[in-house]
Structure formats: C-alpha cells, structure tokens
Design an enzyme around this catalytic site. Structure first.
Site, short mmCIF file in Angstrom:
data_model
loop_
_atom_site.label_atom_id
_atom_site.label_comp_id
_atom_site.label_asym_id
_atom_site.label_seq_id
_atom_site.Cartn_x
_atom_site.Cartn_y
_atom_site.Cartn_z
N TYR A 56 34.08 -54.98 108.01
CA TYR A 56 33.86 -56.42 107.88
C TYR A 56 35.01 -57.20 108.50
O TYR A 56 36.13 -57.19 107.98
CB TYR A 56 33.67 -56.81 106.41
N HIS A 119 30.09 -45.39 104.98
CA HIS A 119 29.41 -46.64 105.32
C HIS A 119 28.33 -46.45 106.39
O HIS A 119 28.62 -46.01 107.50
CB HIS A 119 30.48 -47.63 105.84
P1 NAD Z 1 23.63 -61.60 101.22
O1 NAD Z 1 22.18 -61.38 101.10
O2 NAD Z 1 24.46 -61.53 100.00
O3 NAD Z 1 23.82 -63.00 101.96
C1 NAD Z 1 25.09 -63.48 102.33
C2 NAD Z 1 24.90 -64.85 102.98
O4 NAD Z 1 24.40 -65.76 102.00
C3 NAD Z 1 26.17 -65.46 103.52
O5 NAD Z 1 25.87 -66.26 104.64
C4 NAD Z 1 26.62 -66.36 102.38
O6 NAD Z 1 27.40 -67.43 102.82
C5 NAD Z 1 25.27 -66.87 101.90
N1 NAD Z 1 25.36 -67.32 100.50
C6 NAD Z 1 25.73 -66.61 99.42
N2 NAD Z 1 25.71 -67.40 98.33
C7 NAD Z 1 25.30 -68.63 98.75
C8 NAD Z 1 25.10 -69.86 98.09
N3 NAD Z 1 25.30 -70.00 96.77
N4 NAD Z 1 24.67 -70.92 98.83
C9 NAD Z 1 24.46 -70.79 100.16
N5 NAD Z 1 24.65 -69.66 100.83
C10 NAD Z 1 25.08 -68.58 100.13
O7 NAD Z 1 24.14 -60.55 102.31
P2 NAD Z 1 25.45 -59.68 102.48
O8 NAD Z 1 26.70 -60.49 102.36
O9 NAD Z 1 25.24 -58.89 103.69
O10 NAD Z 1 25.38 -58.65 101.27
C11 NAD Z 1 26.22 -58.74 100.15
C12 NAD Z 1 27.34 -57.70 100.17
O11 NAD Z 1 26.78 -56.40 100.06
C13 NAD Z 1 28.16 -57.65 101.47
O12 NAD Z 1 29.13 -58.68 101.48
C14 NAD Z 1 28.73 -56.26 101.37
O13 NAD Z 1 29.81 -56.24 100.46
C15 NAD Z 1 27.55 -55.47 100.79
N6 NAD Z 1 26.71 -54.85 101.84
C16 NAD Z 1 26.94 -53.54 102.14
C17 NAD Z 1 26.20 -52.93 103.16
C18 NAD Z 1 26.47 -51.49 103.50
O14 NAD Z 1 27.29 -50.86 102.86
N7 NAD Z 1 25.81 -50.94 104.49
C19 NAD Z 1 25.23 -53.64 103.85
C20 NAD Z 1 25.00 -54.96 103.49
C21 NAD Z 1 25.75 -55.55 102.48
#
Ligand code: NAD
Length: 316
Positions: A56, A119
């Site tokens: 990230y 990952h």
């Molecule tokens: P998500 O579905 O959580 O969406 C994140 C997006 O939504 C960002 O643009 C954020 O600014 C926005 N958002 C969040 N809260 C909001 C709010 N209250 N109002 C408006 N916008 C808002 O997607 P993500 O971040 O990809 O997934 C969450 C976490 O899961 C990641 O940060 C990561 O830690 C993990 N993750 C891991 C993997 C992996 O291991 N392969 C893949 C995807 C995600």
C-alpha cells in the site's frame, strides 16, 4: 464495542477493522497528520484491528501507520503482509519473506506483528504457497516476529484448496461479500468455519464503489458493476440512508466474519463508519437492493495466475 473471536487464535477483534491502504494514498492523497488523527480516533472509539501491507503506497502506508501508532502499539492488534510489493512485483519465497518481516517491523516501529499474511497469493503458484510460503510464515511465527499467520486472495477456491492441506490461522477475502457480490459464503466461509480459521472480510464498499469517494484509476471493476453500485447508492439515498453505512451494516451482520476491514483515512470517515454498527437496514430496502444487484450478481474480474482463477466464474 463487542469484540469477536478471530478463529481459534484467541485474539478478539472489533467488528469493524481499520483498513490502512488509504494511508498509502491508494485512493487519493492524504497527509501524515490526517492519517494519525484517523488512527487515534479509531483507537479511542474501540477499533482494535489494523491491517496494512508494504504494497500500500509501496511502503508509505506502513510507515505512516507506524508513526501514528507510536505510544499506542499495545492498544491494537496489528496485521501486515508480505509477497506483494508492486502491481506486478511478487515474491513469495522464504528468503524474501524473512527480509520482508524485518523491513515491516522497522517501518511499523514494533518488534512483532499480531498477524503476518501472504498477500494476494493468486499471483504465486499453489505449490509454492503450500510448500515454501506457508512453512516460511510458520518459521517467522516461531521466531516470535509474528503471533499468527494468514493468507489473502481475491480467488476463494485457491484459498480453500490451500487451507484444506496446509493450515493457516486466518484467511482474508476482499470484494466477495458485500451488498454487490456475495459468493464468499458459497465458496470460502463453510471451510473456514469448519476448520475454525479466522475469517476477515475486506472491502465492504467494493473498494469505494459504494461510497461517493473518487474511484482510483487502478480500480478493476467493469462498468456494469459500477452502474449497479450507483443504483444501490441512489436507492439508499432515496431512503435517507448513507450508502457507506448501509454497505458496512450489511457486512457486520455476518455471523462468522470476525472483522470487516474498511479503508479509512479521516476522522470523519471513522465516525461515519462506526455509525453503521447502530444501523439496522429495513428489509424493504434490502429487497430493493437485491433486485438492483441481480443483473451483476457475483460478477468478478480476473486476478492472478490463470490456473488460480475461481472455476466457472463469469470473467469480465
Ligand atoms: P473499501 O471497500 O473499504 O473502500 C475504501 C474506499 O472507501 C476509500 O476510497 C475510502 O476513502 C472510502 N470510504 C471509506 N469510508 C468512507 C466514508 N465514511 N465516506 C466516504 N468514503 C469512504 O476498500 P479497501 O480500502 O480496499 O478495503 C479495506 C481494507 O481491506 C484495505 O484498506 C486493506 O487493509 C484490506 N484489503 C486487503 C486486500 C488483500 O489483502 N488482498 C485487498 C483489499 C483490501
């Protein structure tokens, strides 16, 4: 906040976890100050599970989270990852994992993480993950640098094949259980549950599609899924419901998922997202959403080696 067991690890985690990928500017630029405030707000309000990766922001998110956690490390359970270092740079070898954990610990300013995950394993071969990567993770666990180990992937059947032969402590699935797509429960959940492996559900907003935030250029969702997400957002708004809270509320109702990881980078987002814990969606709204998502139900995109793709998926 009512904590939930993470599989058989003995760790108890908050139902909403802090996804730290936005701290690496993955969804737009944020500052260290804003990141730190968001992390502190989350801790003060009871979020105890934080997930990050060297991928990230190409190490930026780990560095920022490490700074934000100074003096607060003992208040959180900290998960990071290894094996993915850029969009097209993967290394799941034992040697790389051993250096990776040391680099992550340094950036995170700690001497051990609570969870160390390989990952996006669909970019490695199943054979290497089973024969080299998971054993190397166990070695790192034995060394004391990580309390527990896990794997993460977009491809669910690959994770199932691996945990059936090579046990890990947790599995993390993303974009496969939320208001738009729900096949995690068909493919992964029953096996994880039977084996008491901790289940982490990430990307409840489908990496932002269910929010009003700007969709980053790297987002892989095809247009029909984006259109469906817009319809769902409109349905929620018509009822006076915040679509982000609706999306999160749906995910936290899951009976086996220990924590739902949502990406956050501001105090306001932390507050809004925690508000989802008090929201109960009306059945009539859920029915309307169900009808709206039906045309793109379980539409997925390719990720990783072809041989690792979920079978009989509709690739777009
Ligand atoms: P998500 O579905 O959580 O969406 C994140 C997006 O939504 C960002 O643009 C954020 O600014 C926005 N958002 C969040 N809260 C909001 C709010 N209250 N109002 C408006 N916008 C808002 O997607 P993500 O971040 O990809 O997934 C969450 C976490 O899961 C990641 O940060 C990561 O830690 C993990 N993750 C891991 C993997 C992996 O291991 N392969 C893949 C995807 C995600």
């Amino acid at each position: 906040m009512q904590l939930r067991p993470l599989g058989a690890t003995g760790m108890r985690v908050s139902p909403i976890g802090f996804g730290a990928s936005p701290l690496g500017n993955e969804f737009g630029d944020v500052s260290q100050e804003e990141s730190t405030r968001a992390v502190h707000e989350a801790i003060d309000r009871g979020i105890n599970f934080f997930d990050v990766s060297p991928y990230y922001g190409r190490t930026l998110a780990e560095s920022r989270l490490g700074l934000a956690l100074q003096g607060k490390r003992d208040k959180v359970l900290l998960a990071t990852k290894c094996g993915r270092y850029d969009t097209d740079r993967f290394d799941f070898s034992a040697d790389r994992l051993r250096s990776s954990i040391d680099e992550s610990l340094q950036r995170l300013r700690t001497d051990r993480v609570d969870l160390f995950q390989a990952h996006d394993i669909e970019f490695g071969t199943q054979r290497q993950i089973e024969e080299e990567t998971v054993p190397a993770l166990r070695e790192i666990q034995k060394s004391g640098k990580a309390r527990f180990i896990g794997i993460t992937s977009y491809q669910l059947e690959l994770m199932v094949r691996i945990i059936e032969r090579t046990p890990v402590d947790t599995v993390l699935s993303y974009c496969r259980f939320n208001l738009l797509v729900r096949d995690m429960d068909d493919l992964l959940t029953p096996v994880a549950k039977e084996k008491r492996i901790g289940l982490i559900n990430a990307s409840p907003l489908h990496m932002g599609l269910l929010s009003e935030s700007k969709i980053p250029a790297w987002h892989p969702a095809p247009q029909p899924l984006r259109d469906t997400a817009e319809r769902v957002r409109n349905l929620c708004r018509d009822r006076g419901v915040n679509p982000v809270q609706a999306g999160l509320s749906y995910c936290v109702q899951h009976s086996y998922v220990a924590t739902t990881l949502v990406g956050m980078a501001s105090v306001e987002q932390v507050r809004t997202n925690l508000g989802a814990l008090d929201l109960c969606l009306e059945q009539s709204l859920l029915d309307e959403i169900e009808a709206a998502v039906a045309p793109t139900r379980n539409l997925v995109w390719p990720s990783g080696l072809r041989e690792n793709a979920d079978y009989s998926r509709r690739l777009c």
